[in-house]
Write a protein that holds these residues in place. Structure first.
Motif, PDB file in Angstrom:
ATOM      1  N   TYR A  77       0.857  -1.185   0.000  1.00 31.90           N
ATOM      2  CA  TYR A  77       0.000   0.000   0.000  1.00 31.90           C
ATOM      3  C   TYR A  77       0.887   1.225   0.000  1.00 31.90           C
ATOM      4  O   TYR A  77       2.123   1.105   0.008  1.00 31.90           O
ATOM      5  CB  TYR A  77      -0.984  -0.036   1.172  1.00 31.90           C
ATOM      6  CG  TYR A  77      -0.411   0.272   2.524  1.00 31.90           C
ATOM      7  CD1 TYR A  77       0.516  -0.564   3.117  1.00 31.90           C
ATOM      8  CD2 TYR A  77      -0.806   1.418   3.216  1.00 31.90           C
ATOM      9  CE1 TYR A  77       1.033  -0.271   4.354  1.00 31.90           C
ATOM     10  CE2 TYR A  77      -0.284   1.712   4.458  1.00 31.90           C
ATOM     11  CZ  TYR A  77       0.638   0.864   5.016  1.00 31.90           C
ATOM     12  OH  TYR A  77       1.159   1.164   6.238  1.00 31.90           O
ATOM     13  N   LEU A  99      -0.443  -0.423  -6.880  1.00 35.99           N
ATOM     14  CA  LEU A  99      -0.718  -0.801  -8.265  1.00 35.99           C
ATOM     15  C   LEU A  99       0.100   0.075  -9.207  1.00 35.99           C
ATOM     16  O   LEU A  99       0.743  -0.416 -10.134  1.00 35.99           O
ATOM     17  CB  LEU A  99      -2.211  -0.640  -8.554  1.00 35.99           C
ATOM     18  CG  LEU A  99      -2.627  -0.862 -10.011  1.00 35.99           C
ATOM     19  CD1 LEU A  99      -2.618  -2.334 -10.353  1.00 35.99           C
ATOM     20  CD2 LEU A  99      -3.993  -0.265 -10.283  1.00 35.99           C
ATOM     21  N   GLU A 100       0.069   1.394  -8.945  1.00 39.76           N
ATOM     22  CA  GLU A 100       0.834   2.313  -9.792  1.00 39.76           C
ATOM     23  C   GLU A 100       2.328   1.990  -9.696  1.00 39.76           C
ATOM     24  O   GLU A 100       3.042   2.065 -10.691  1.00 39.76           O
ATOM     25  CB  GLU A 100       0.599   3.763  -9.343  1.00 39.76           C
ATOM     26  CG  GLU A 100      -0.844   4.186  -9.444  1.00 39.76           C
ATOM     27  CD  GLU A 100      -1.072   5.232 -10.523  1.00 39.76           C
ATOM     28  OE1 GLU A 100      -0.601   6.361 -10.349  1.00 39.76           O
ATOM     29  OE2 GLU A 100      -1.706   4.897 -11.545  1.00 39.76           O
ATOM     30  N   VAL A 148      -3.426  -4.947  -2.387  1.00 38.80           N
ATOM     31  CA  VAL A 148      -2.597  -4.082  -3.232  1.00 38.80           C
ATOM     32  C   VAL A 148      -3.442  -2.847  -3.482  1.00 38.80           C
ATOM     33  O   VAL A 148      -4.447  -2.931  -4.183  1.00 38.80           O
ATOM     34  CB  VAL A 148      -2.241  -4.773  -4.565  1.00 38.80           C
ATOM     35  CG1 VAL A 148      -1.521  -3.797  -5.492  1.00 38.80           C
ATOM     36  CG2 VAL A 148      -1.387  -6.002  -4.326  1.00 38.80           C
ATOM     37  N   ASP A 149      -3.090  -1.723  -2.871  1.00 35.57           N
ATOM     38  CA  ASP A 149      -3.928  -0.542  -3.067  1.00 35.57           C
ATOM     39  C   ASP A 149      -3.536   0.180  -4.346  1.00 35.57           C
ATOM     40  O   ASP A 149      -2.653  -0.267  -5.082  1.00 35.57           O
ATOM     41  CB  ASP A 149      -3.919   0.368  -1.835  1.00 35.57           C
ATOM     42  CG  ASP A 149      -2.733   1.302  -1.782  1.00 35.57           C
ATOM     43  OD1 ASP A 149      -1.781   1.102  -2.546  1.00 35.57           O
ATOM     44  OD2 ASP A 149      -2.758   2.231  -0.963  1.00 35.57           O
ATOM     45  N   PHE A 150      -4.214   1.304  -4.620  1.00 41.52           N
ATOM     46  CA  PHE A 150      -3.991   1.962  -5.907  1.00 41.52           C
ATOM     47  C   PHE A 150      -2.554   2.469  -6.048  1.00 41.52           C
ATOM     48  O   PHE A 150      -1.968   2.389  -7.129  1.00 41.52           O
ATOM     49  CB  PHE A 150      -4.997   3.112  -6.068  1.00 41.52           C
ATOM     50  CG  PHE A 150      -4.968   3.721  -7.433  1.00 41.52           C
ATOM     51  CD1 PHE A 150      -5.508   3.053  -8.517  1.00 41.52           C
ATOM     52  CD2 PHE A 150      -4.390   4.959  -7.636  1.00 41.52           C
ATOM     53  CE1 PHE A 150      -5.474   3.611  -9.792  1.00 41.52           C
ATOM     54  CE2 PHE A 150      -4.348   5.522  -8.904  1.00 41.52           C
ATOM     55  CZ  PHE A 150      -4.897   4.848  -9.991  1.00 41.52           C
ATOM     56  N   SER A 151      -1.977   2.956  -4.958  1.00 36.14           N
ATOM     57  CA  SER A 151      -0.594   3.433  -5.025  1.00 36.14           C
ATOM     58  C   SER A 151       0.346   2.285  -5.358  1.00 36.14           C
ATOM     59  O   SER A 151       1.276   2.431  -6.152  1.00 36.14           O
ATOM     60  CB  SER A 151      -0.171   4.042  -3.687  1.00 36.14           C
ATOM     61  OG  SER A 151      -0.970   5.138  -3.371  1.00 36.14           O
TER      62      SER A 151
END
Lengths: 581, 581
Positions: free
Chosen positions: B474, B513-514, B508-511
């Motif tokens: 995260y 993921l990026e 797995v958060d959006f950050s």
């Protein structure tokens, strides 16, 4: 020696500097210098400072970063978001155009540089990670909207102010009667021209047979052309006599030696904004540097980057500048133009110093509307609302963080906005881990695999409940686990044993340990056995130290299958459940 | 109906209420009533309120909790820590002994009750989990020290004040010349007597042949004996004429109907303390309720508990009381005395109402020093410095949280102390997960198992790097992963493929993921393949939604062994590394 080299990356790349690198760096420096002149003037305008501050802020900082920084392509100087943050911070303590305003900018740069260097020396670069991608994306988008709106007054030729979107809009509407038609025409034409350069010029040049690289650089020179064109127009037609505001006299001088004021009052007022500027500037800079470094299989050292950026800001404070960081657009230009080492940055600094001494009279007739137009077109690329769609589809928590950051930044200003974004994303993360995914598992028939009874057809045993906990256990979710087990055991009167499967438990903090002890005590009171399975090495080491393993009324099994064999009844019944989400 | 029953647990246990339960509940109520009289007077003294406020706060709240609460043994009323918090909150806005002080206590109870009910209706009970066991332990210990110190003035017979330890000590030292010898003698003797009751009386009674239950209850009646003894002494010898401060006139009355003031100013001043009192009271109450419920294989519903405690506090606000919660000592007495249902609480309330009407003249000569002595002895059991040793041995982060909470509570007061404790523990948790444990793994020869190359003798392949990430990904650790992979890949020029083993990645958060997308892009630029293995179902679902799986330059393998077979070179060499920590 190794210590000195760690803090002075220049010693490493300097050793192998050769003629090819020199010529590549020089070419890149010429291109970047030309781009940077209008950009520096424009960002100074955005920060509310005299135009020369933008040039000065590009000279010493870029040289200091070349010495202390680890990225070979990063170009340090004024950038849009940091300029906005500067205007917002100083606007609260001094009037734009006053000596106090420019002095406060020096103090802000000094505090910001000092804070960055402190973080670097303490190796605390990880603190910047508290800004999640969602918060940064929301913040950059909202900043883009605020910056573009703040420049409307220059394009319209009216006097307006405000640091939040509602304030700005109300202020512009209140001054609409002052609109200067000629200024507006210059501004609108420049915006239209710059958009055409972005969208139409490149394909045109390619059709005309220009190489992609030339087409690319010509496209990026658009702002320079706009500056030259509108300056000539104002000078030739004497438009300043009709109320078009121009840049006017810019001192012909090398960056002056300035000393940032450090009175208690000033430091107190600027410390929090300085920290914010440091962190945001650092995050922006590191992402750019990392992206560019990867392309050449190089790497940057985030903690040394803190030192490099800190030195650059301290340099800005002593040479009439204001807070700076590694900018995306200037770094990409530098990289695309073929810069090989940080020396390209140093040559750019020399180029800008020459410009500061020799070329400043040429921008006397440059209309402020042109600079505002270049800012508006530049920052529109920052506004990216697709982040809303992306996060909505991916994870609701991130979507909430983005929306909160955008709305709070627009409504309450940049500082409150970004701080709230951080708090919101931390709370959402804690909330998410406060209710971990827990699967009750059973055996896949004929195997040693154990899967979720709600997703798979598995064998279960009414006397044995196995819960696989898909999260580290810590204070925020410790009580959740207590409740969950108590509820599950209260449901089934046949339950004789509970197994907690720890394959995905990466940590057990003291609160969770106490909860496990409480669970153990309660299950003991109920005559139910508590067992653990598949505990990882580091977690097991720690649990042993705390005697939980000794106190456990049951056993610790190496694998879940061992637990099943030891605790299951011989007459296991096959129990089918429909597959569910 | 199900909805009403959810909010009114009384409807459930009321249906099966029988004669046995009635007689058990009545016996428990008589015992608890006797214990509660001195305790209620003492805690009112601690809160800075007139003695009757303690009695009133034990009547309506206990009945309302009996209707709305889910614990069958919890006894609700004034408790030590909440009384201290009350004194600290109101002390900032009114002088002790004034009408404004007592009025503010009503408002505080009302706000606190309203907040609890709000949390309950919104089912936000999990928010209390932000108080880690370490912070609570540190806070309770520090509160115990503060409470005991605050009562020294009554034992010495001097006037002193202050809400932090340094303030209290300075104030007591400044008033040492006012010490009243007779008061001090009463206080010291009572403290000594109560200690003897705790340590010496029970063994004595057992030797004399008393049953354990009788011995237990007699021990707990110690404070009652001290009250009776010292009251008689003061009355018989007329000690109040020599400056011994006594309780004096307590109105003979049922709890009055009071209306809490809700002026904007008062609400603004008390809202934050009210929230703090609610959360701390709730945490204390729920731990007690859960412990007692487990012993009878019952369960409590934390969200309904919020409603029960909220109703109790609102009740206190309208009947001349002050903030209350479920107390440890009174609940244990109630449980040990054989209470079976919340009706026992209601009978206790009736007993206390009778006492309020009929018995209050009897405490006229009760010395305040006696009440202070009972508080001191009671709270000394709260002070538990062994938490320092336990957390030191178990986890450094928890140790730091405990120490910070204790020191800040003692030095800056209860509110700052507990708030800082929460912030410190959240930051420490985030810091811990910001550098997750990552193991580079290789194959255990002849098996399909993959283990840490630093701990085990495993086969590796110089072209293939496999990293097992032991943490959810995260925003706080997303960049850490980027750095780590970039560093590792920059080290080995032979590396052709990187596999990230996701067996312990729960989210797995959006950050993150990026970051994975950035890593994928960078590795693609370097000509290195990026693969995932052993991705959990929920994580995989999410990654698919984000197209990362499609964009990946490599593949997703079901098991690490599949990845090894597909990506490894045929000529794998056995590489031995020494076992290390």
């Amino acid at each position: 020696m190794p210590d000195i080299r760690r803090y002075l990356p220049v010693l490493e790349w300097g050793r192998t500097y050769d003629r090819t690198a020199l010529s590549n760096d020089l070419i890149a420096a010429v291109i970047v210098t030309i781009m940077l002149i209008p950009q520096s003037l424009a960002y100074a305008l955005l920060a509310g400072l005299p135009p020369e501050a933008g040039i000065y802020a590009s000279i010493a900082p870029i040289m200091l970063y070349a010495i202390f920084g680890t990225s070979r392509a990063l170009a340090v100087g004024p950038v849009a978001v940091v300029s906005l943050l500067t205007a917002s911070a100083i606007g609260q303590i001094a009037e734009q155009g006053t000596a106090g305003y420019a002095a406060a900018a020096l103090t802000l740069a000094f505090l910001s540089g000092g804070f960055l260097m402190l973080l670097g020396v303490l190796r605390l670069g990880f603190l910047a990670n508290f800004l999640s991608h969602s918060v940064i994306a929301g913040f950059i988008t909202a900043s883009g909207i605020l910056i573009a709106t703040s420049q409307l007054k220059h394009v319209l030729g009216v006097g307006a102010d405000g640091h939040t979107l509602p304030e700005m809009i109300v202020s512009i509407l209140a001054h609409l009667d002052e609109v200067n038609i000629i200024t507006m025409a210059i501004g609108a034409l420049t915006v239209a021209f710059l958009f055409w350069v972005r969208k139409g010029l490149k394909p045109l040049l390619k059709r005309l047979g220009a190489s992609p690289k030339v087409a690319d650089i010509a496209t990026k020179a658009g702002p320079v052309a706009a500056v030259v064109g509108t300056t000539l127009a104002v000078w030739g037609l004497g438009l300043n006599a009709f109320g078009v505001k121009i840049v006017g006299t810019v001192p012909q001088s090398l960056p002056p030696l300035t000393v940032p004021g450090l009175s208690g009052e000033l430091v107190q007022a600027l410390l929090v904004p300085a920290i914010l500027i440091s962190v945001i500037g650092f995050v922006e800079s590191v992402s750019v540097a990392q992206t560019l470094a990867a392309k050449k299989r190089q790497r940057i050292d985030p903690n040394q980057e803190l030192i490099g950026l800190g030195a650059a800001n301290v340099g800005a404070a002593f040479t009439g500048g204001y807070p700076v960081t590694g900018g995306f657009s200037r770094s990409v230009v530098n990289y695309d133009a073929g810069a090989e080492t940080p020396a390209a940055g140093a040559y750019t600094a020399v180029g800008l110093a020459i410009a500061a001494v020799a070329l400043t009279p040429l921008v006397f007739y440059l209309p402020k509307a042109t600079l505002a137009a270049t800012i508006i077109v530049a920052v529109l690329s920052l506004i990216d609302l697709s982040i809303l769609k992306k996060t909505w589809g991916y994870a609701r928590a991130d979507f909430i963080a983005v929306v909160a950051t955008i709305l709070l930044t627009l409504a309450l200003g940049v500082e409150v906005g970004v701080a709230s974004g951080v708090v919101v994303s931390v709370l959402l993360h804690l909330h998410k881990t406060s209710r971990p995914h827990v699967a009750e598992v059973g055996r896949v028939p004929g195997t040693e695999h154990f899967r979720n009874i709600r997703r798979h057809e598995v064998e279960t045993d009414p006397s044995l409940v196995t819960l696989r906990i898909d999260e580290s256990l810590y204070f925020v979710n410790a009580r959740f686990l207590e409740d969950l087990i108590q509820r599950r055991v209260a449901e089934g009167r046949d339950i004789r044993n509970v197994v907690l499967m720890f394959s995905a438990v990466n940590d057990v903090d003291f609160s969770a340990l106490e909860s496990l002890e409480a669970i153990n005590q309660r299950l003991t009171d109920m005559g139910v056995g508590l067992h653990l399975s598949e505990v990882k090495g580091p977690v097991m080491d720690r649990l042993k130290r705390a005697h939980l393993v000794n106190d456990l009324n049951g056993k610790v099994f190496l694998s879940q299958h061992d637990a099943w064999v030891a605790l299951g009844r011989l007459d296991t019944k096959k129990q089918r459940k429909p597959a569910a989400v």
